[in-house]
Scaffold this motif. Structure first.
Motif, PDB file in Angstrom:
ATOM      1  N   PRO A 272      -2.945   5.510  -4.966  1.00  0.00           N
ATOM      2  CA  PRO A 272      -3.441   5.351  -3.593  1.00  0.00           C
ATOM      3  C   PRO A 272      -4.658   4.427  -3.549  1.00  0.00           C
ATOM      4  CG  PRO A 272      -4.152   7.458  -4.456  1.00  0.00           C
ATOM      5  CD  PRO A 272      -3.271   6.819  -5.520  1.00  0.00           C
TER       6      PRO A 272
ATOM      7  N   SER B 138       0.826  -1.198   0.000  1.00  0.00           N
ATOM      8  CA  SER B 138       0.000   0.000   0.000  1.00  0.00           C
ATOM      9  C   SER B 138       0.862   1.251   0.000  1.00  0.00           C
ATOM     10  CB  SER B 138      -0.928   0.000   1.211  1.00  0.00           C
ATOM     11  OG  SER B 138      -1.740   1.140   1.222  1.00  0.00           O
TER      12      SER B 138
ATOM     13  N   LYS C  64      -9.770   4.074  -3.539  1.00  0.00           N
ATOM     14  CA  LYS C  64     -10.272   4.694  -2.312  1.00  0.00           C
ATOM     15  C   LYS C  64     -11.703   5.159  -2.520  1.00  0.00           C
ATOM     16  CE  LYS C  64      -5.961   6.258  -0.308  1.00  0.00           C
ATOM     17  NZ  LYS C  64      -6.039   5.654   0.995  1.00  0.00           N
TER      18      LYS C  64
ATOM     19  N   ALA D  70       1.002   4.023  -3.020  1.00  0.00           N
ATOM     20  CA  ALA D  70       0.740   5.447  -2.769  1.00  0.00           C
ATOM     21  C   ALA D  70       1.910   6.300  -3.238  1.00  0.00           C
ATOM     22  CB  ALA D  70       0.452   5.674  -1.294  1.00  0.00           C
TER      23      ALA D  70
END
Length: 53
Positions: free
Chosen positions: A29, A20, A42, A24
């Motif tokens: 992200p 992760s 997201k 990002a």
């Protein structure tokens, strides 16, 4: 990840947190979904407000 990127050298000890962070940093992200065991975009934040009439 191995199925999607077979040439990628991913260590067995690599955690979803490390992946992760790397995603990002690379401009992707994504959030880890533990139930589906995959990264997903997201969720967009819903803003509370009034409608102008």
């Amino acid at each position: 990840m191995r199925a999607r990127f077979p040439g990628l050298a991913v260590l067995d000890e690599t955690t979803y947190v490390e992946v992760s962070d790397a995603l990002a940093e690379a401009g992707f992200p994504l959030d880890w979904d533990p139930e589906r065991r995959r990264f997903l975009p997201k969720a967009e934040e819903v803003r509370a407000g009034r409608l102008a009439l």
